[in-house]
Design an enzyme around this catalytic site. Structure first.
Site, PDB file in Angstrom:
ATOM      1  N   SER A 109       0.790  -1.228   0.000  1.00  0.00           N
ATOM      2  CA  SER A 109       0.000   0.000   0.000  1.00  0.00           C
ATOM      3  C   SER A 109       0.823   1.279   0.000  1.00  0.00           C
ATOM      4  CB  SER A 109      -0.962  -0.002   1.185  1.00  0.00           C
ATOM      5  OG  SER A 109      -0.296  -0.349   2.372  1.00  0.00           O
ATOM      6  N   HIS A 113      -5.205  -3.513  -2.936  1.00  0.00           N
ATOM      7  CA  HIS A 113      -4.835  -2.578  -4.007  1.00  0.00           C
ATOM      8  C   HIS A 113      -4.753  -3.251  -5.372  1.00  0.00           C
ATOM      9  CE1 HIS A 113      -3.868   0.689  -1.201  1.00  0.00           C
ATOM     10  NE2 HIS A 113      -3.536  -0.303  -0.401  1.00  0.00           N
ATOM     11  N   LYS A 124     -11.575   0.561  -2.471  1.00  0.00           N
ATOM     12  CA  LYS A 124     -10.490   1.176  -3.249  1.00  0.00           C
ATOM     13  C   LYS A 124     -10.907   1.213  -4.719  1.00  0.00           C
ATOM     14  CE  LYS A 124      -7.227   0.755   0.375  1.00  0.00           C
ATOM     15  NZ  LYS A 124      -6.856  -0.221   1.382  1.00  0.00           N
TER      16      LYS A 124
HETATM   17  C1  LIG Z   1      -6.923  -0.283   2.838  1.00  0.00           C
HETATM   18  C2  LIG Z   1      -6.334  -1.605   3.176  1.00  0.00           C
HETATM   19  C3  LIG Z   1      -7.005  -2.494   4.019  1.00  0.00           C
HETATM   20  C4  LIG Z   1      -8.231  -2.094   4.782  1.00  0.00           C
HETATM   21  O1  LIG Z   1      -9.354  -2.072   3.992  1.00  0.00           O
HETATM   22  P1  LIG Z   1     -10.598  -1.185   4.453  1.00  0.00           P
HETATM   23  O2  LIG Z   1     -11.738  -1.707   3.689  1.00  0.00           O
HETATM   24  O3  LIG Z   1     -10.225   0.222   4.134  1.00  0.00           O
HETATM   25  O4  LIG Z   1     -10.747  -1.377   5.934  1.00  0.00           O
HETATM   26  C5  LIG Z   1      -6.476  -3.745   4.186  1.00  0.00           C
HETATM   27  N1  LIG Z   1      -5.334  -4.114   3.576  1.00  0.00           N
HETATM   28  C6  LIG Z   1      -4.645  -3.276   2.780  1.00  0.00           C
HETATM   29  C7  LIG Z   1      -3.383  -3.733   2.137  1.00  0.00           C
HETATM   30  C8  LIG Z   1      -5.128  -1.990   2.564  1.00  0.00           C
HETATM   31  O5  LIG Z   1      -4.433  -1.143   1.824  1.00  0.00           O
END
Ligand SMILES: *Cc1c(COP(=O)(O)O)cnc(C)c1O
Length: 386
Positions: free
Chosen positions: A176, A204, A236
């Site tokens: 991330s 991602h 995302k």
């Molecule tokens: C954003 C993210 C999460 C969390 O997901 P949410 O739905 O925002 O709680 C988990 N793992 C990774 C690698 C992320 O970037």
């Protein structure tokens, strides 16, 4: 020391180290152009990689007419609606697994899946740069956790060879804060060779990787057996809210029984689940991924030509390393004065001395947006040669 003094002193320390976080309040919907306070900003901070966060409002309004607002209970009591169930079926099909289980967020999915899968006596092996929610899930499980050096699969192999008990191997696909991609094929091979269970967090990657946007499994052309525990998030690239785990019938049934962050929480509003179906359909459009790939290439070649400190990433996450936290903040402030919004990412989110500007690109950015960004970055970095 009183509790109030403890809070004040922790805050003071963060401030002195240039690590204090401040929220910026948007006055407009998530998009490439946003209003923040009284400024109009060109936005390069969101994870909305396909530009879908700004669609689906009508789907949501229609779904709310049908389902109203609250789910009223957890999934196991009486909050599991046809809307949730349809979304699970669609997610299983989209990701190519027999079944999927819907969670309210990716954080909850990761914590709930790892803590249900691993137990005292097991070993969890995690990439050093894995997301915080994966590390937190391991802590909650009471299993032993070892973090291997970032993408060092030689070290992972040695740890697997030395392990006595059952092993769970966990990695982000696209990392991330760095934007680089784990070698998921190698992870699958090592895990299968050592009889370890592999879990990939594709937060991602889903919507971004693979010709059809199915994520890491499609990109690496892996079977379900090679990647038995797959986590996708909906907030995302899919532009909505929520998350899921996909896998075998047995895995999903096991999690329904034992995953505490699934069981002991109110189901997401059914209208949100139903509206997600529309975004999932929109995410299948290949033109979005083609536009995203074009923008990434445009940014990287422009940044290279200008000597900007690019990292080794081919994903929509394109960080520029600044090193010191105060430098990241200064450059980010300077950009903001020019109408460009890029967040400064600092420890403890990234290691000490590795602060960065985390540029994220989306399919909704235009080629002009990227040119504006490159010109502004060039002058902001040149004005801060330290
Ligand atoms: C954003 C993210 C999460 C969390 O997901 P949410 O739905 O925002 O709680 C988990 N793992 C990774 C690698 C992320 O970037």
């Amino acid at each position: 020391m009183s509790w109030q003094d403890r809070f004040a002193s922790a805050l003071q320390q963060r401030k002195e180290k240039h690590l204090l976080r401040q929220r910026q309040t948007l006055q407009s919907p998530q998009s490439t152009h946003v209003t923040c306070g009284s400024s109009q900003l060109l936005n390069f901070c969101s994870n909305d990689y396909l530009g879908l966060a700004n669609t689906g409002g009508e789907d949501l309004a229609r779904a709310a007419q049908e389902w109203q607002f609250g789910s009223g209970a957890s999934h196991l009591v009486c909050g599991h609606t046809r809307a949730h169930h349809d979304l699970e079926d669609a997610l299983a099909e989209f990701s190519g697994y027999p079944r999927a289980l819907l969670f309210s967020t990716g954080y909850m999915a990761n914590v709930g899946v790892i803590s249900a899968l691993a137990q005292r006596g097991d070993l969890i092996l995690q990439d050093k740069l894995n997301h915080a929610s994966l590390l937190d899930g391991a802590q909650l499980s009471r299993a032993k956790m070892t973090r291997y050096r970032h993408c060092d699969y030689q070290q992972l192999n040695e740890l697997l060879e030395a392990a006595a008990g059952d092993c769970l191997v966990v990695s982000d696909s696209i990392f991330s804060m760095d934007g680089d991609l784990a070698d998921v094929a190698r992870l699958a091979e090592l895990s299968q060779h050592h009889n370890a269970l592999l879990m990939i967090d594709d937060a991602h990657g889903i919507g971004v990787l693979g010709q059809y946007g199915q994520g890491a499994r499609e990109h690496f052309n892996l079977s379900q057996d090679a990647l038995p525990v797959y986590i996708g998030t909906l907030g995302k690239a899919l532009g909505g809210y929520g998350a899921f785990v996909a896998g075998s019938e047995e895995l999903i049934e096991y999690l329904i029984q034992f995953s505490r962050s699934y069981i002991y929480t109110t189901a997401m509003p059914p209208a949100v689940a139903q509206a997600m179906l529309g975004n999932l359909e929109r995410a299948k459009d290949n033109k979005l991924r083609e536009a995203l790939t074009d923008r990434i290439e445009q940014f990287r070649s422009g940044a290279k030509a200008r000597g900007l400190p690019l990292m080794a990433s081919e994903s929509p996450v394109q960080p520029l390393l600044t090193g010191a936290s105060d430098r990241a903040l200064r450059i980010s402030d300077r950009l903001k004065n020019q109408g460009i919004w890029i967040s400064a990412i600092r420890p403890p989110t990234v290691p000490q001395g590795e602060a960065r500007l985390r540029v994220t690109l989306t399919a909704a950015h235009t080629t002009e947006d990227i040119e504006t960004l490159l010109t502004a970055l060039e002058s902001a970095f040149a004005g801060d040669e330290s």
